[in-house]
Write a protein that holds these residues in place. Structure first.
Motif, PDB file in Angstrom:
ATOM      1  N   LEU A 110       0.837  -1.206   0.000  1.00 45.80           N
ATOM      2  CA  LEU A 110       0.000   0.000   0.000  1.00 45.80           C
ATOM      3  C   LEU A 110       0.869   1.251   0.000  1.00 45.80           C
ATOM      4  CD1 LEU A 110      -2.710   1.414   0.119  1.00 45.80           C
ATOM      5  CD2 LEU A 110      -2.722   1.075   2.608  1.00 45.80           C
ATOM      6  N   ARG A 111       1.940   1.227   0.755  1.00 49.88           N
ATOM      7  CA  ARG A 111       2.853   2.378   0.800  1.00 49.88           C
ATOM      8  C   ARG A 111       3.433   2.644  -0.590  1.00 49.88           C
ATOM      9  NH1 ARG A 111       6.127   0.463   4.362  1.00 49.88           N
ATOM     10  NH2 ARG A 111       5.121   1.411   6.175  1.00 49.88           N
ATOM     11  N   LYS A 153       3.598   5.804  -5.694  1.00 53.79           N
ATOM     12  CA  LYS A 153       3.566   5.756  -7.155  1.00 53.79           C
ATOM     13  C   LYS A 153       2.361   6.502  -7.725  1.00 53.79           C
ATOM     14  CE  LYS A 153       3.333   2.505 -11.051  1.00 53.79           C
ATOM     15  NZ  LYS A 153       3.265   1.080 -11.462  1.00 53.79           N
ATOM     16  N   GLU A 154       1.171   6.255  -7.156  1.00 52.37           N
ATOM     17  CA  GLU A 154      -0.052   6.794  -7.744  1.00 52.37           C
ATOM     18  C   GLU A 154      -0.461   8.142  -7.158  1.00 52.37           C
ATOM     19  OE1 GLU A 154      -3.213   3.924  -8.048  1.00 52.37           O
ATOM     20  OE2 GLU A 154      -1.806   2.242  -8.097  1.00 52.37           O
ATOM     21  N   CYS A 155      -0.039   8.427  -5.933  1.00 58.69           N
ATOM     22  CA  CYS A 155      -0.411   9.689  -5.274  1.00 58.69           C
ATOM     23  C   CYS A 155       0.820  10.327  -4.657  1.00 58.69           C
ATOM     24  CB  CYS A 155      -1.461   9.440  -4.198  1.00 58.69           C
ATOM     25  SG  CYS A 155      -2.892   8.488  -4.731  1.00 58.69           S
ATOM     26  N   PRO A 156       1.827  10.644  -5.461  1.00 61.53           N
ATOM     27  CA  PRO A 156       3.099  11.129  -4.899  1.00 61.53           C
ATOM     28  C   PRO A 156       2.978  12.450  -4.158  1.00 61.53           C
ATOM     29  CG  PRO A 156       3.049  11.432  -7.283  1.00 61.53           C
ATOM     30  CD  PRO A 156       1.857  10.599  -6.940  1.00 61.53           C
ATOM     31  N   LEU A 187      -8.037   5.844   1.637  1.00 63.51           N
ATOM     32  CA  LEU A 187      -7.038   6.794   2.133  1.00 63.51           C
ATOM     33  C   LEU A 187      -7.156   8.135   1.415  1.00 63.51           C
ATOM     34  CD1 LEU A 187      -4.478   7.427   3.821  1.00 63.51           C
ATOM     35  CD2 LEU A 187      -3.131   6.440   1.951  1.00 63.51           C
ATOM     36  N   VAL A 188      -7.322   8.099   0.100  1.00 65.28           N
ATOM     37  CA  VAL A 188      -7.481   9.339  -0.659  1.00 65.28           C
ATOM     38  C   VAL A 188      -8.776  10.050  -0.262  1.00 65.28           C
ATOM     39  CG1 VAL A 188      -7.789  10.299  -2.971  1.00 65.28           C
ATOM     40  CG2 VAL A 188      -6.081   8.530  -2.584  1.00 65.28           C
ATOM     41  N   SER A 241      -4.459  18.149  -7.075  1.00 70.34           N
ATOM     42  CA  SER A 241      -4.447  17.285  -8.253  1.00 70.34           C
ATOM     43  C   SER A 241      -4.652  15.833  -7.873  1.00 70.34           C
ATOM     44  CB  SER A 241      -3.118  17.444  -9.001  1.00 70.34           C
ATOM     45  OG  SER A 241      -2.037  17.059  -8.169  1.00 70.34           O
ATOM     46  N   ILE A 242      -4.170  15.460  -6.689  1.00 63.04           N
ATOM     47  CA  ILE A 242      -4.340  14.086  -6.237  1.00 63.04           C
ATOM     48  C   ILE A 242      -5.721  13.889  -5.654  1.00 63.04           C
ATOM     49  CG2 ILE A 242      -3.514  12.361  -4.604  1.00 63.04           C
ATOM     50  CD1 ILE A 242      -1.698  12.827  -6.994  1.00 63.04           C
ATOM     51  N   LEU A 243      -6.137  14.819  -4.792  1.00 69.36           N
ATOM     52  CA  LEU A 243      -7.431  14.661  -4.157  1.00 69.36           C
ATOM     53  C   LEU A 243      -8.553  14.742  -5.175  1.00 69.36           C
ATOM     54  CD1 LEU A 243      -6.945  16.687  -0.871  1.00 69.36           C
ATOM     55  CD2 LEU A 243      -6.770  14.238  -1.232  1.00 69.36           C
TER      56      LEU A 243
END
Length: 343
Positions: free
Chosen positions: A62-63, A68-71, A100-101, A311-313
């Motif tokens: 998960l880490r 990788k996907e949510c740097p 988590l996101v 951008s991630i959220l």
């Protein structure tokens, strides 16, 4: 340069001590140490697909996905923290990452609730007796969160203050691995809730709260027991139900004033006498003290500037079953008539 000149410099205080008297180096941060009993390890294996021999491998997976996907996601990557999300989603990596996101997205999207979120900021709510955690768990090991809306006086502070106190309580509860495995039970006492008070809990608030509990927080809600609900509760539940997943909706139990019905689920031995129990009078001071003693932890977690990560959220999926704000407006107009007819 001579060998002597290359030697590291020491402070006078250190130089004045013999080698045996030098203070020990500071300890390294401890790694994850499982605090579950053998019984709970077995329960986690059977119900959550958690395998102790693979636990740290799963956390690392998960880490790696987060990196990788949510740097740009500003989040803790500690073993113990990430385990909360894996357990809440039965060790499904993709669903745990989405949770988590969503967890961080919910916190950023509702500043009225999450800005300056700390126990001292909700002292009025705690003093009112609006909520507490009962001292005894149920037969399954679930902590019982007791909520009493009749203790809230709307003219004193907005409904969002109640939500802040609930969220702080959930954050404190979920720190326990026992709670991560067993989940919690909610006991809601709607005695004396009036139409004017119910009107504060409209579809917008319902959508936000249910979205957090179902898709934005790593906790397992095993049951919601409602007691002393007046006729107006039919209108309140009409607001809530469209946002509930079927699994959660099926965990709502409406007991009315029939405490014998409540006792078939929550034994009298763990309930205060206000609910027909034998565990003494309902005391809110003990849980208030627990929260207030955690002030510094919450200040570090919720009262620090958060780096921009929109951008991630923005990738966070809207919680399942939640409608748009426009649909909420339509729902509000439809529900108002139900509220009045039930009153």
């Amino acid at each position: 340069m001579s060998e002597e000149s290359d030697s590291p410099r020491t402070s006078p205080s250190a130089a004045s001590l013999s080698e045996n008297e030098l203070p020990p180096p500071p300890p390294e941060p401890p790694g994850y140490v499982c605090s579950l009993t053998e019984e709970l390890v077995t329960k986690a294996r059977e119900e959550l697909q958690e395998k102790p021999e693979w636990r740290l491998r799963d956390v690392q997976a998960l880490r790696d996905m987060v990196r990788k996907e949510c740097p740009n996601l500003s989040t803790s990557l500690d073993d113990a923290f990430l385990l909360r999300f894996l357990r809440a989603r039965k060790f499904d990596y993709d669903r745990a990452l989405q949770l988590l996101v969503n967890y961080h997205s919910c916190r950023r999207s509702w500043p009225e609730v999450f800005n300056n979120l700390k126990p001292s900021a909700v002292k009025d709510v705690l003093a009112s007796g609006f909520l507490t955690v009962l001292p005894h768990t149920d037969p399954r090991g679930c902590h019982i969160l007791c909520i009493r809306p009749d203790r809230w006086i709307p003219s004193n502070y907005p409904i969002t203050e109640n939500i802040r106190a609930i969220y702080l309580t959930l954050e404190k509860l979920i720190q326990s691995e026992e709670t991560q495995v067993n989940g919690i039970v909610i006991l809601a006492d709607y005695k004396g809730v009036s139409l004017s008070k119910a009107s504060h809990f409209g579809p917008f608030i319902a959508k936000k709260v249910i979205g957090i509990l179902q898709d934005g927080f790593p906790i397992r809600i095993k049951a919601v027991h409602v007691v002393n609900e007046p006729r107006i509760f039919k209108g309140i539940f009409a607001i809530i139900k469209p946002f509930l997943k079927e699994k959660i909706a099926n965990r709502f139990f409406l007991h009315g004033s029939d405490l014998n019905s409540l006792h078939t689920n929550l034994p009298r031995s763990i309930l205060p006498k206000e609910y027909g129990g034998t565990a003494g009078e309902l005391d809110t001071t003990a849980w208030n003290a627990v929260l207030l003693a955690s002030e510094e932890d919450f200040v570090r977690e919720f009262c620090q500037p958060v780096p921009g990560c929109d951008s991630i959220l923005g990738q966070a999926l809207p919680p399942e079953g939640l409608s748009s704000d426009a649909q909420c407006d339509d729902s509000l107009r439809a529900v108002k008539s139900q509220l009045y007819s039930c009153y």
